[in-house]
Design a protein around this motif. Sequence first.
Motif, mmCIF file in Angstrom:
data_model
loop_
_atom_site.group_PDB
_atom_site.id
_atom_site.type_symbol
_atom_site.label_atom_id
_atom_site.label_comp_id
_atom_site.label_asym_id
_atom_site.label_seq_id
_atom_site.Cartn_x
_atom_site.Cartn_y
_atom_site.Cartn_z
ATOM 1 N N UNK A 36 8.852 52.893 16.527
ATOM 2 C CA UNK A 36 9.211 52.623 17.953
ATOM 3 C C UNK A 36 9.432 51.066 17.847
ATOM 4 N N UNK A 37 10.858 50.559 17.840
ATOM 5 C CA UNK A 37 10.988 49.231 17.506
ATOM 6 C C UNK A 37 11.499 48.775 19.215
ATOM 7 N N UNK A 38 10.776 47.683 19.831
ATOM 8 C CA UNK A 38 11.172 47.085 20.967
ATOM 9 C C UNK A 38 11.931 45.929 21.026
ATOM 10 N N UNK A 39 12.711 45.849 22.424
ATOM 11 C CA UNK A 39 13.288 44.469 22.408
ATOM 12 C C UNK A 39 13.291 44.411 24.041
ATOM 13 N N UNK A 40 13.393 43.018 24.332
ATOM 14 C CA UNK A 40 13.301 42.635 25.798
ATOM 15 C C UNK A 40 12.056 42.591 26.369
ATOM 16 N N UNK A 41 11.018 42.704 25.299
ATOM 17 C CA UNK A 41 9.286 42.782 25.931
ATOM 18 C C UNK A 41 8.623 42.911 24.565
ATOM 19 N N UNK A 42 7.329 42.527 24.904
ATOM 20 C CA UNK A 42 6.533 42.525 23.698
ATOM 21 C C UNK A 42 5.381 43.470 23.784
ATOM 22 N N UNK A 43 5.238 44.563 22.736
ATOM 23 C CA UNK A 43 4.863 45.561 22.845
ATOM 24 C C UNK A 43 3.209 45.326 22.882
ATOM 25 N N UNK A 44 2.639 44.045 22.283
ATOM 26 C CA UNK A 44 1.206 44.039 22.359
ATOM 27 C C UNK A 44 0.743 44.026 23.707
ATOM 28 N N UNK A 45 1.568 43.563 24.825
ATOM 29 C CA UNK A 45 1.120 43.329 26.115
ATOM 30 C C UNK A 45 1.481 44.710 26.928
ATOM 31 N N UNK A 46 1.942 45.719 26.175
ATOM 32 C CA UNK A 46 2.169 47.121 27.105
ATOM 33 C C UNK A 46 1.261 48.069 26.490
ATOM 34 N N UNK A 47 0.815 49.025 27.332
ATOM 35 C CA UNK A 47 0.130 50.366 26.873
ATOM 36 C C UNK A 47 1.241 51.302 26.451
ATOM 37 N N UNK A 48 1.177 51.507 25.285
ATOM 38 C CA UNK A 48 2.595 52.269 24.721
ATOM 39 C C UNK A 48 1.866 54.071 24.255
ATOM 40 N N UNK A 49 2.866 54.569 24.215
ATOM 41 C CA UNK A 49 2.320 55.889 23.845
ATOM 42 C C UNK A 49 3.585 56.921 23.127
ATOM 43 N N UNK A 50 3.177 57.961 22.441
ATOM 44 C CA UNK A 50 4.357 58.695 21.773
ATOM 45 C C UNK A 50 4.102 60.037 22.437
ATOM 46 N N UNK A 51 5.204 60.749 22.591
ATOM 47 C CA UNK A 51 5.340 62.061 23.217
ATOM 48 C C UNK A 51 6.246 63.032 22.285
ATOM 49 N N UNK A 52 6.252 64.264 22.299
ATOM 50 C CA UNK A 52 7.148 65.203 21.888
ATOM 51 C C UNK A 52 7.383 66.174 22.567
ATOM 52 N N UNK A 53 8.684 66.761 22.124
ATOM 53 C CA UNK A 53 9.040 67.935 22.980
ATOM 54 C C UNK A 53 9.735 69.103 21.754
ATOM 55 N N UNK A 54 8.967 70.168 21.806
ATOM 56 C CA UNK A 54 9.524 71.151 21.260
ATOM 57 C C UNK A 54 10.669 72.031 21.724
ATOM 58 N N UNK A 55 11.302 72.808 20.993
ATOM 59 C CA UNK A 55 12.329 73.401 21.677
ATOM 60 C C UNK A 55 11.929 74.645 22.609
ATOM 61 N N UNK A 56 12.384 74.519 23.890
ATOM 62 C CA UNK A 56 12.011 75.468 24.862
ATOM 63 C C UNK A 56 10.603 74.972 25.616
ATOM 64 N N UNK A 57 10.440 73.854 25.158
ATOM 65 C CA UNK A 57 8.707 73.481 25.533
ATOM 66 C C UNK A 57 8.936 72.191 26.568
#
Length: 123
Positions: free
Chosen positions: A22-43
């Motif tokens: 997850x590449x970030x621009x316009x901000x510094x990821x070390x200063x943000x709380x970051x998360x991963x999410x996923x979406x399965x088909x139909x869910x």
Amino acid sequence: QVQLVESGGGLVQAGGSLRLSCAASGGTVSTYHMGWFRQAPGKEREFVAAIRAITWLGAITYYADSVKGRFTISRDNAKNTVYLQMTSLKPEDTGVYYCSQIIGGTRTPIGSWGQGTQVTVSS
């Protein structure tokens, strides 16, 4: 507002591994709380993993029970990128994976979603 671009998805057999970025621009990821999410088909989209903004406590991470022990979230401050290392993949891990800023200590995303990256796990 930080812009996020996900990559690294693909087709993998059950038991295999992938690393998402997850590449970030316009901000510094070390200063943000970051998360991963996923979406399965139909869910609904669901929380996968999170890493808190850097503090003197270090990089605090937490995971959904379904991925605990198999997935690892990390951050490379020099590359301004957040990663999701996925091992022992299962067919039920299939879906589109997204990264997002989150409210610290929660599973609540902030802002708009990117295009995501497709992960397909074959049995």
